[in-house]
Every structure is written in C-alpha cells, then in structure tokens.
Design a protein around this motif. Structure first.
Motif, PDB file in Angstrom:
ATOM      1  N   ILE A  53     -49.160  68.393  -4.516  1.00 36.86           N
ATOM      2  CA  ILE A  53     -50.561  68.391  -4.109  1.00 36.86           C
ATOM      3  C   ILE A  53     -51.208  67.152  -4.725  1.00 36.86           C
ATOM      4  CG2 ILE A  53     -52.744  69.669  -4.111  1.00 36.86           C
ATOM      5  CD1 ILE A  53     -50.552  71.196  -2.660  1.00 36.86           C
ATOM      6  N   ASP A  54     -51.437  66.121  -3.918  1.00 37.14           N
ATOM      7  CA  ASP A  54     -52.035  64.888  -4.423  1.00 37.14           C
ATOM      8  C   ASP A  54     -53.564  65.010  -4.465  1.00 37.14           C
ATOM      9  OD1 ASP A  54     -52.792  64.709  -1.775  1.00 37.14           O
ATOM     10  OD2 ASP A  54     -51.849  62.776  -1.424  1.00 37.14           O
ATOM     11  N   GLN A  55     -54.235  63.923  -4.838  1.00 43.95           N
ATOM     12  CA  GLN A  55     -55.692  63.937  -4.969  1.00 43.95           C
ATOM     13  C   GLN A  55     -56.373  64.309  -3.653  1.00 43.95           C
ATOM     14  OE1 GLN A  55     -57.012  63.666  -7.977  1.00 43.95           O
ATOM     15  NE2 GLN A  55     -58.988  64.200  -7.125  1.00 43.95           N
ATOM     16  N   SER A  56     -55.903  63.759  -2.553  1.00 46.16           N
ATOM     17  CA  SER A  56     -56.465  64.078  -1.240  1.00 46.16           C
ATOM     18  C   SER A  56     -56.264  65.559  -0.910  1.00 46.16           C
ATOM     19  CB  SER A  56     -55.808  63.200  -0.172  1.00 46.16           C
ATOM     20  OG  SER A  56     -56.210  63.591   1.105  1.00 46.16           O
ATOM     21  N   GLY A  57     -55.089  66.063  -1.213  1.00 48.64           N
ATOM     22  CA  GLY A  57     -54.800  67.475  -0.992  1.00 48.64           C
ATOM     23  C   GLY A  57     -55.661  68.370  -1.862  1.00 48.64           C
ATOM     24  N   ARG A  58     -55.899  67.938  -3.097  1.00 45.86           N
ATOM     25  CA  ARG A  58     -56.779  68.716  -3.982  1.00 45.86           C
ATOM     26  C   ARG A  58     -58.168  68.834  -3.371  1.00 45.86           C
ATOM     27  NH1 ARG A  58     -54.624  65.354  -8.418  1.00 45.86           N
ATOM     28  NH2 ARG A  58     -52.764  66.453  -9.068  1.00 45.86           N
ATOM     29  N   GLY A  59     -58.657  67.733  -2.820  1.00 49.09           N
ATOM     30  CA  GLY A  59     -59.968  67.764  -2.180  1.00 49.09           C
ATOM     31  C   GLY A  59     -59.987  68.703  -0.990  1.00 49.09           C
ATOM     32  N   ALA A  60     -58.943  68.655  -0.161  1.00 45.01           N
ATOM     33  CA  ALA A  60     -58.869  69.507   1.023  1.00 45.01           C
ATOM     34  C   ALA A  60     -58.785  70.987   0.661  1.00 45.01           C
ATOM     35  CB  ALA A  60     -57.667  69.114   1.880  1.00 45.01           C
ATOM     36  N   LEU A  61     -58.182  71.274  -0.488  1.00 44.43           N
ATOM     37  CA  LEU A  61     -58.021  72.664  -0.913  1.00 44.43           C
ATOM     38  C   LEU A  61     -59.149  73.142  -1.820  1.00 44.43           C
ATOM     39  CD1 LEU A  61     -54.182  72.543  -1.626  1.00 44.43           C
ATOM     40  CD2 LEU A  61     -55.327  73.652   0.306  1.00 44.43           C
ATOM     41  N   GLY A  62     -60.060  72.240  -2.191  1.00 47.48           N
ATOM     42  CA  GLY A  62     -61.166  72.622  -3.065  1.00 47.48           C
ATOM     43  C   GLY A  62     -60.774  72.733  -4.526  1.00 47.48           C
ATOM     44  N   ILE A  63     -59.707  72.058  -4.926  1.00 51.06           N
ATOM     45  CA  ILE A  63     -59.246  72.108  -6.315  1.00 51.06           C
ATOM     46  C   ILE A  63     -60.042  71.103  -7.133  1.00 51.06           C
ATOM     47  CG2 ILE A  63     -57.301  71.677  -7.866  1.00 51.06           C
ATOM     48  CD1 ILE A  63     -55.462  72.515  -5.514  1.00 51.06           C
ATOM     49  N   THR A  64     -60.652  71.573  -8.211  1.00 59.43           N
ATOM     50  CA  THR A  64     -61.413  70.681  -9.089  1.00 59.43           C
ATOM     51  C   THR A  64     -60.851  70.661 -10.505  1.00 59.43           C
ATOM     52  OG1 THR A  64     -62.982  72.455  -9.616  1.00 59.43           O
ATOM     53  CG2 THR A  64     -63.541  70.999  -7.761  1.00 59.43           C
ATOM     54  N   THR A  65     -59.826  71.451 -10.758  1.00 60.77           N
ATOM     55  CA  THR A  65     -59.226  71.512 -12.087  1.00 60.77           C
ATOM     56  C   THR A  65     -57.908  70.748 -12.109  1.00 60.77           C
ATOM     57  OG1 THR A  65     -58.054  73.563 -11.540  1.00 60.77           O
ATOM     58  CG2 THR A  65     -60.249  73.787 -12.533  1.00 60.77           C
ATOM     59  N   ASP A  66     -57.453  70.418 -13.290  1.00 58.64           N
ATOM     60  CA  ASP A  66     -56.158  69.765 -13.442  1.00 58.64           C
ATOM     61  C   ASP A  66     -55.037  70.777 -13.218  1.00 58.64           C
ATOM     62  OD1 ASP A  66     -57.269  67.297 -14.058  1.00 58.64           O
ATOM     63  OD2 ASP A  66     -57.287  67.714 -16.214  1.00 58.64           O
ATOM     64  N   ALA A  67     -53.886  70.275 -12.820  1.00 58.20           N
ATOM     65  CA  ALA A  67     -52.702  71.121 -12.645  1.00 58.20           C
ATOM     66  C   ALA A  67     -52.187  71.541 -14.013  1.00 58.20           C
ATOM     67  CB  ALA A  67     -51.625  70.340 -11.899  1.00 58.20           C
ATOM     68  N   HIS A  68     -51.515  72.668 -14.049  1.00 59.17           N
ATOM     69  CA  HIS A  68     -50.868  73.121 -15.283  1.00 59.17           C
ATOM     70  C   HIS A  68     -49.583  73.846 -14.927  1.00 59.17           C
ATOM     71  CE1 HIS A  68     -52.235  77.220 -14.464  1.00 59.17           C
ATOM     72  NE2 HIS A  68     -53.374  76.673 -14.108  1.00 59.17           N
TER      73      HIS A  68
END
Length: 173
Positions: A53-68
């Motif tokens: 899940i890259d930065q663009s994918g994070r935006g599309a999925l509504g992810i605002t937190t870092d991966a862990h």
C-alpha cells in the motif's frame, strides 16, 4: 435497498469501472491502478507487506497512520493500518501456502481481483472480512478488515485494499 447497501453497490460499480482500464494513464502498467509499474516480483519471497500500500493507495483508502507490524502470527509477514472509517486493515503474506491449500470455513465466496483468483470470508461474530488472493501456485495473500461495525463495509474496504495491492503482487498465476 438500504442506504448502506446502495453505497456498497455504487462503490463496487465505481471500483469495477476504475479497474476496467477506462481513462487509465498510458504510463500505468496495471489497468485501473495509476502509477504502478509492470515490474512485479516473481514470488512473495522478500516482499514487504507494508510496501503493498503506497502513499497514493493510503490516500485512496483513507489511511492517515503509519504502517506497523501486523498481528497474524501464522503468516510469513504481516502489516497493518488504521483505515479512515476506524476499521483495521492488515495484509499478511503466506509464502508457502497457496490459495487452494487454505483450510477455510464454510460459506466462502469465490471472487477475483483483476483476474487474480480469490476467496472471501465474511465474519459475522465480530464484524469483519477476510479476502484471500492467489499470489503464485504455492503462496497467497490475506487481506483482513476488522474491528468495524458491519461486515459489508469491512468487505468493501478489503476489496478496495486488494485492488490497491494487486499491482505489487506476482503476476496472476
């Protein structure tokens, strides 16, 4: 039809239209997923689930937190994120277990993502959804969305994540 079901159907229609290749930039190596090259790995060995899940994918999925690190101890590796709707997404890689080798509960629905074989399991006891995708003949990917309010939304989020991650997985077996 309930408003939630109408939203789900509309979202799936939009997702299908986006993956059809219409209006896809010429530079994209994967139809419907802009910015992903056709440089796919040959196997899941060495693939970082957090990198699916890259930065663009994070935006599309509504992810605002870092991966862990994810919590799937049976997987070769796992990564997780908190989604924008407060559901929890995790992606787990199984480098030695193919889609056909998985022991899944009754009620599995056969599905696919960009032609990649998959199986969907709806979890009703603790609303969530697991989407299993073939990576190679003897490896698979598990995309889980949990801690939500209903399984329909969890499955919708899991499917969106699968479309984002697909272009970074090995070519369809």
């Amino acid at each position: 039809m309930s408003p939630r079901a109408a939203l789900l159907v509309g979202g799936l229609f939009l997702l299908a239209a986006c993956s059809s290749g219409a209006n896809t930039p010429a530079s994209s190596g994967t139809p419907g997923v802009a910015g992903i090259s056709s440089n796919r790995p040959a196997s899941l060995d060495g693939v970082d689930p957090c990198g699916l899940i890259d930065q663009s994918g994070r935006g599309a999925l509504g992810i605002t937190t870092d991966a862990h690190n994810g919590v799937n101890v049976s997987a070769s590796s796992s990564c997780g994120w908190l989604l924008g709707d407060d559901y929890y997404l995790s992606i787990s890689l199984f480098t030695q277990v193919g889609l056909g080798d998985l022991a899944l509960p009754p009620g599995v629905t056969v599905t696919s993502v960009h032609g990649r074989a998959g199986k969907k399991v709806i979890k009703t006891d603790a609303p969530g959804c697991s989407l299993y995708l073939a990576a190679t003949a003897h490896s698979s990917v598990q995309i889980d969305v949990d801690q939500g309010k209903d399984a329909e939304t969890a499955c919708y989020d899991a499917l969106k994540a699968a479309f984002v991650a697909d272009g970074r997985l090995p070519a369809t077996p």
